[in-house]
Design a protein around this motif. Structure first.
Motif, PDB file in Angstrom:
ATOM      1  N   ILE A 195       0.862  -1.249  -0.094  1.00  0.00           N
ATOM      2  CA  ILE A 195      -0.147   0.016  -0.060  1.00  0.00           C
ATOM      3  C   ILE A 195       0.838   1.321   0.039  1.00  0.00           C
ATOM      4  CG2 ILE A 195      -0.388   0.072   2.398  1.00  0.00           C
ATOM      5  CD1 ILE A 195      -3.297   1.151   2.067  1.00  0.00           C
ATOM      6  N   SER A 196       2.009   1.144   0.543  1.00  0.00           N
ATOM      7  CA  SER A 196       2.907   2.529   0.585  1.00  0.00           C
ATOM      8  C   SER A 196       4.209   2.169  -0.086  1.00  0.00           C
ATOM      9  CB  SER A 196       3.506   2.669   1.926  1.00  0.00           C
ATOM     10  OG  SER A 196       4.124   1.722   2.760  1.00  0.00           O
ATOM     11  N   VAL A 197       5.106   3.167   0.099  1.00  0.00           N
ATOM     12  CA  VAL A 197       6.440   2.983  -0.822  1.00  0.00           C
ATOM     13  C   VAL A 197       7.354   2.423  -0.061  1.00  0.00           C
ATOM     14  CG1 VAL A 197       8.149   4.101  -1.939  1.00  0.00           C
ATOM     15  CG2 VAL A 197       5.971   5.352  -1.813  1.00  0.00           C
ATOM     16  N   GLY A 198       7.421   0.686  -0.358  1.00  0.00           N
ATOM     17  CA  GLY A 198       8.296  -0.269  -0.010  1.00  0.00           C
ATOM     18  C   GLY A 198       9.374  -0.292  -0.539  1.00  0.00           C
ATOM     19  N   CYS A 199      10.194  -1.262   0.027  1.00  0.00           N
ATOM     20  CA  CYS A 199      11.568  -1.551  -0.687  1.00  0.00           C
ATOM     21  C   CYS A 199      11.731  -1.879  -2.139  1.00  0.00           C
ATOM     22  CB  CYS A 199      12.179  -2.896   0.261  1.00  0.00           C
ATOM     23  SG  CYS A 199      12.136  -2.728   2.062  1.00  0.00           S
ATOM     24  N   GLU A 200      10.913  -2.510  -2.738  1.00  0.00           N
ATOM     25  CA  GLU A 200      10.755  -3.085  -3.999  1.00  0.00           C
ATOM     26  C   GLU A 200      10.380  -1.759  -4.957  1.00  0.00           C
ATOM     27  OE1 GLU A 200       9.644  -7.498  -4.106  1.00  0.00           O
ATOM     28  OE2 GLU A 200       8.262  -6.513  -2.540  1.00  0.00           O
ATOM     29  N   ALA A 201      10.006  -0.864  -4.263  1.00  0.00           N
ATOM     30  CA  ALA A 201       9.368   0.452  -5.067  1.00  0.00           C
ATOM     31  C   ALA A 201      10.622   1.079  -5.825  1.00  0.00           C
ATOM     32  CB  ALA A 201       8.595   1.571  -4.213  1.00  0.00           C
ATOM     33  N   CYS A 202      11.681   0.883  -4.953  1.00  0.00           N
ATOM     34  CA  CYS A 202      12.941   1.661  -5.421  1.00  0.00           C
ATOM     35  C   CYS A 202      13.894   0.439  -5.992  1.00  0.00           C
ATOM     36  CB  CYS A 202      13.595   2.244  -4.349  1.00  0.00           C
ATOM     37  SG  CYS A 202      12.952   3.510  -3.658  1.00  0.00           S
ATOM     38  N   HIS A 203      14.009  -0.628  -5.382  1.00  0.00           N
ATOM     39  CA  HIS A 203      14.748  -1.859  -5.675  1.00  0.00           C
ATOM     40  C   HIS A 203      14.420  -2.730  -6.469  1.00  0.00           C
ATOM     41  CE1 HIS A 203      18.075  -0.947  -2.601  1.00  0.00           C
ATOM     42  NE2 HIS A 203      16.796  -0.735  -1.969  1.00  0.00           N
ATOM     43  N   GLY A 204      13.028  -2.520  -7.003  1.00  0.00           N
ATOM     44  CA  GLY A 204      12.625  -3.525  -8.017  1.00  0.00           C
ATOM     45  C   GLY A 204      12.126  -4.828  -7.397  1.00  0.00           C
ATOM     46  N   PRO A 205      11.315  -5.620  -8.148  1.00  0.00           N
ATOM     47  CA  PRO A 205      10.824  -7.016  -7.563  1.00  0.00           C
ATOM     48  C   PRO A 205      11.797  -7.890  -6.979  1.00  0.00           C
ATOM     49  CG  PRO A 205      10.651  -6.859  -9.821  1.00  0.00           C
ATOM     50  CD  PRO A 205      10.942  -5.694  -9.557  1.00  0.00           C
ATOM     51  N   GLY A 206      11.583  -8.248  -5.631  1.00  0.00           N
ATOM     52  CA  GLY A 206      12.849  -8.966  -4.870  1.00  0.00           C
ATOM     53  C   GLY A 206      12.765 -10.370  -4.932  1.00  0.00           C
ATOM     54  N   SER A 207      11.890 -11.433  -5.873  1.00  0.00           N
ATOM     55  CA  SER A 207      12.047 -12.757  -5.689  1.00  0.00           C
ATOM     56  C   SER A 207      13.305 -13.401  -6.131  1.00  0.00           C
ATOM     57  CB  SER A 207      10.757 -13.302  -6.178  1.00  0.00           C
ATOM     58  OG  SER A 207      11.103 -12.951  -8.006  1.00  0.00           O
ATOM     59  N   GLU A 208      13.984 -12.816  -7.158  1.00  0.00           N
ATOM     60  CA  GLU A 208      15.210 -13.318  -7.479  1.00  0.00           C
ATOM     61  C   GLU A 208      16.418 -13.123  -6.627  1.00  0.00           C
ATOM     62  OE1 GLU A 208      18.117 -15.345 -10.011  1.00  0.00           O
ATOM     63  OE2 GLU A 208      15.940 -15.246  -9.764  1.00  0.00           O
ATOM     64  N   HIS A 209      16.237 -11.703  -5.808  1.00  0.00           N
ATOM     65  CA  HIS A 209      17.170 -11.591  -4.837  1.00  0.00           C
ATOM     66  C   HIS A 209      17.315 -12.616  -3.623  1.00  0.00           C
ATOM     67  CE1 HIS A 209      19.630  -9.435  -2.023  1.00  0.00           C
ATOM     68  NE2 HIS A 209      18.593  -9.310  -1.143  1.00  0.00           N
ATOM     69  N   LEU A 210      15.799 -13.190  -3.328  1.00  0.00           N
ATOM     70  CA  LEU A 210      15.579 -13.966  -2.371  1.00  0.00           C
ATOM     71  C   LEU A 210      16.211 -15.336  -2.861  1.00  0.00           C
ATOM     72  CD1 LEU A 210      12.025 -13.249  -0.798  1.00  0.00           C
ATOM     73  CD2 LEU A 210      14.280 -12.698   0.170  1.00  0.00           C
ATOM     74  N   ASN A 211      15.956 -15.717  -4.146  1.00  0.00           N
ATOM     75  CA  ASN A 211      16.291 -17.031  -4.554  1.00  0.00           C
ATOM     76  C   ASN A 211      17.762 -17.130  -4.559  1.00  0.00           C
ATOM     77  OD1 ASN A 211      13.636 -17.977  -5.059  1.00  0.00           O
ATOM     78  ND2 ASN A 211      13.823 -17.077  -7.156  1.00  0.00           N
ATOM     79  N   LEU A 212      18.456 -15.886  -4.657  1.00  0.00           N
ATOM     80  CA  LEU A 212      20.042 -15.998  -4.990  1.00  0.00           C
ATOM     81  C   LEU A 212      20.693 -16.170  -3.395  1.00  0.00           C
ATOM     82  CD1 LEU A 212      20.542 -13.633  -7.880  1.00  0.00           C
ATOM     83  CD2 LEU A 212      20.752 -16.276  -7.933  1.00  0.00           C
TER      84      LEU A 212
END
Length: 752
Positions: A195-212
């Motif tokens: 709903i607000s400006v979260g981490c991924e608003a700036c860094h982009g979607p994080g699923s691949e970061h989590l996978n790695l």
């Protein structure tokens, strides 16, 4: 490097290539997944303006007084109250009656908080009453009316488009926003990941970061892949160095980074043109069309006037030129200054060179001696929200005197003049290179008053490689009013410029040329790599559809289809449908054009261009009466529109109803008193009705425009009437400095 690290890096690179090959798309996972590994950043983010940009209405998020509070605005009582856990308001709706509306969301926290109502059609609208979140000692802790003078026919009335969250606000206040507007039902089903400006608003979607990182928390081994993100948010300058004779540290090198483009997504005045294009992996203007330095948004010297949200100011600055990025000054997670204000500038600027004795000449440690006071003055928006100018201007009272722009010296020393301030600066800085009038603001001011030298001045700015790209682009855009061979050459050169803003400026600046010249100028941009550039070129050239050859139509086909996609995306606003209708009209598809104009009126009844353009289409079909009726519908929807009244007056002139036409022209001048064209036509329409008022109107036209043609029109009219002999003679004396001798001789021969 260990063998394990080596193979991990190799494997990471392989994965990224594989995902790219098979069309893998990273997914949004939410800010809470970041806290375990990035606790410091997460804690900085907690409570920040970003984290609290938008919230569900709740006891924890609501700051305003909803304890049966009452607020009187325009003599009417508005009430704020609760129903159980829900927050409600009783305020006036567009029907003029008071209704109960549930508050569903909050917007922001400091220095003000706004509140939003969600309607059945998915529209989310900001109510007009705002909570002043400042301390009571600062005048806060109160309700106030953000737009007390707005009526139901104003864009910023609370249920109209100017206060619509889905289009105006959502893309910046939430993460992974999809507008999801349905033009068939005129409804929204807007969604977000957060709903607000979260981490991924700036860094982009994080699923691949989590996978790695899932099985290996040593993220250093993943650095070759930006840690699984497709964005580099590092600083552009890794090392600042001292250079002899320079008062500030200089960049050893400036490296490409995505940081500023990421911040600019929200911190800019722009129009969104796509939801699918990536403004980071590509160019900013693949997704957004940036607003230039226009009189509506900026003063002539580039200082902020209307809200620009920083980026347009920043691009003008020496800071941007030197590779400064947002995080050089701001903590990107808290959005607060990275170091105390007095130390921010000292990171690069030697305090010894900028001491009160050498530079500020005001008392040490005083407000007047702060860097930001003189170089980042504030403008207050929304009544209580002061925002700093990020163009880092050098105070130039000499230019303020010439170009009618504000400056910090006389804004503090209110009783003093620009001349006084300029003399003071000359005493303090006798050898300053700024003790002259060489500045782009002179050209912009000349353009604003239609000075005879404006065209040449704008060309000089546009061709000056020392100017910032946004200033060059804005200069080119203003050249549309001054077509000439010299200007055309400047446009031709600018179309080849590496910067996309400059190329778009050239497109806008080419508006004053005939089709053949404009095609030659813009045809190369139809295949431009930047989405906004090629679509703007197509939108400019489609108006000449009937003159295009088969080959030219083939060349424009693909970028025109993309231009139409942009209008389709923005069909929740009147301009989207109107631009679409303009394309149809150019292609001779008049029925489709009429339908699209009418849809624009339905979606946004107060958007005046739809009425004006449709009336003009009817005029071209020799249906003047229907066209006039269309304009009258527009005037009912938007009675305070000068352009609608002016256009209705022109229609009545064509219908041989001069007296009625003059009444509409009069209304247009009352509503838009600074438009010289309205005064000119008003004066001409009164020549045989009221010569005294006609003379006054034509004189006003010349005063506003400085255009000798307007003065000539006045003299010519007076010469036709023997009773105006004295005024005619005086008018000719005024015209003499502007007109050729042979013309003046002919005019004077007409004097009785």
């Amino acid at each position: 490097m260990s063998k394990l690290s080596y193979f991990l890096r190799l494997f990471t690179a392989f994965l990224l290539c594989a995902f790219s090959f098979i069309g893998f798309t990273a997914e949004y996972v939410g800010s809470k997944t970041c806290v375990n590994c990035h606790e410091d950043a997460y804690q900085d983010w907690q409570g920040s303006q970003h984290q609290l940009a938008m919230q569900h209405a709740s006891k924890e998020s609501i700051l305003g007084d909803f304890n049966n509070a009452e607020f009187i605005s325009n003599g009417k009582v508005n009430r704020f109250y609760t129903k159980g856990d829900q927050y409600w308001v009783n305020i006036e709706g567009p029907d003029g009656k008071f209704h109960d509306y549930q508050i569903k969301y909050t917007f922001g926290v400091e220095p003000l908080q706004q509140y939003m109502v969600e309607f059945d059609d998915g529209r989310v609208q900001l109510i007009p009453f705002t909570w002043d979140a400042r301390l009571k000692s600062e005048g806060g802790q109160r309700w106030y009316d953000l737009y007390p003078d707005k009526t139901t026919t104003d864009e910023f009335y609370w249920t109209n488009t100017g206060q619509n969250w889905n289009f105006m606000c959502a893309d910046c206040h939430s993460t992974n926003l999809n507008k999801n507007y349905n033009p068939e039902t005129n409804e929204y089903k807007t969604t977000w990941s957060e709903i607000s400006v979260g981490c991924e608003a700036c860094h982009g979607p994080g699923s691949e970061h989590l996978n790695l990182t899932k099985d290996n928390k040593n993220t250093d081994t993943l650095s070759t892949s930006n840690f699984g993100f497709n964005r580099d948010l590092s600083k552009a300058v890794k090392e600042w160095v001292y250079e002899e004779g320079k008062p500030a540290l200089q960049p050893r090198s400036i490296e490409k980074t995505d940081q500023v483009q990421v911040c600019a997504q929200c911190h800019s005045r722009r129009t969104q043109i796509s939801e699918s294009n990536d403004h980071v992996a590509g160019e900013f203007q693949d997704r957004y069309l940036l607003s230039m330095i226009t009189p509506q948004l900026y003063h002539n010297d580039g200082q902020i006037y209307d809200e620009d949200y920083v980026y347009g100011s920043f691009l003008q600055s020496k800071m941007a030129e030197k590779g400064v990025t947002c995080s050089n000054c701001h903590n990107p997670h808290s959005a607060e200054l990275a170091v105390p204000e007095e130390a921010v500038c000292a990171q690069c600027h030697s305090p010894a060179d900028y001491s009160p004795e050498k530079h500020t000449f005001h008392e040490a440690n005083s407000e007047a001696s702060q860097c930001t006071t003189c170089h980042m003055p504030t403008t207050t928006y929304m009544q209580v929200d002061p925002r700093r100018d990020h163009s880092w201007q050098i105070p130039r009272p000499n230019l303020s005197e010439l170009t009618q722009t504000p400056n910090v010296c006389t804004s503090c020393h209110e009783g003093e003049s620009n001349k006084w301030a300029n003399n003071s600066l000359k005493k303090w800085f006798p050898n300053s290179k700024h003790n002259n009038q060489q500045h782009f603001s002179v050209a912009f001011y000349a353009s604003s008053i239609n000075h005879a030298s404006a065209g040449d001045a704008l060309i000089n700015v546009a061709q000056d490689s020392t100017q910032s790209d946004i200033i060059r682009a804005s200069s080119l855009q203003r050249l549309a009013a001054y077509p000439s061979d010299k200007a055309k050459q400047a446009l031709k050169e600018s179309i080849k410029n590496d910067n996309d803003m400059v190329r778009i400026g050239a497109i806008k600046g080419s508006a004053g040329y005939a089709f053949k010249e404009r095609w030659i100028l813009l045809q190369p941009l139809l295949t431009d790599p930047v989405y906004a550039v090629r679509t703007e070129a197509a939108g400019a050239l489609v108006r000449y559809w009937s003159a295009l050859t088969v080959q030219q139509r083939a060349e424009i086909k693909k970028p025109l289809a993309e231009y139409i996609d942009i209008q389709m995306f923005n069909r929740d606003r009147g301009f989207g449908y109107t631009n679409l209708a303009n394309v149809y009209r150019s292609q001779g598809k008049n029925e489709l054009a009429i339908e699209a104009y009418q849809q624009a009126m339905k979606v946004e009844p107060i958007f005046i261009n739809s009425y004006i353009n449709l009336a003009d289409l009817y005029r071209s079909q020799k249906q003047e009466i229907i066209g006039f009726d269309t304009l009258m519908k527009g005037i009912i929807a938007k009675p305070d529109s000068g352009p609608l009244n002016y256009t209705a007056g022109l229609s009545l002139l064509r219908q041989k109803q001069s007296q009625k036409a003059a009444n509409f022209f009069k209304k247009a001048t009352e509503l838009t008193a600074d438009n010289p064209q309205y005064w000119l036509v008003y004066g001409l329409s009164l020549e045989n009705i009221n010569l005294t008022t006609a003379d006054y109107a034509l004189n006003q036209a010349f005063k506003l425009s400085g255009n000798p043609e307007h003065l000539y029109a006045r003299c010519d009219m007076l010469l036709k009437h023997q009773s105006a002999g004295v005024k005619a003679k005086a008018c000719l004396e005024d015209l003499t400095p502007y007109a050729p001798a042979n013309m003046m001789q002919q005019l004077k021969a007409r004097l009785q």
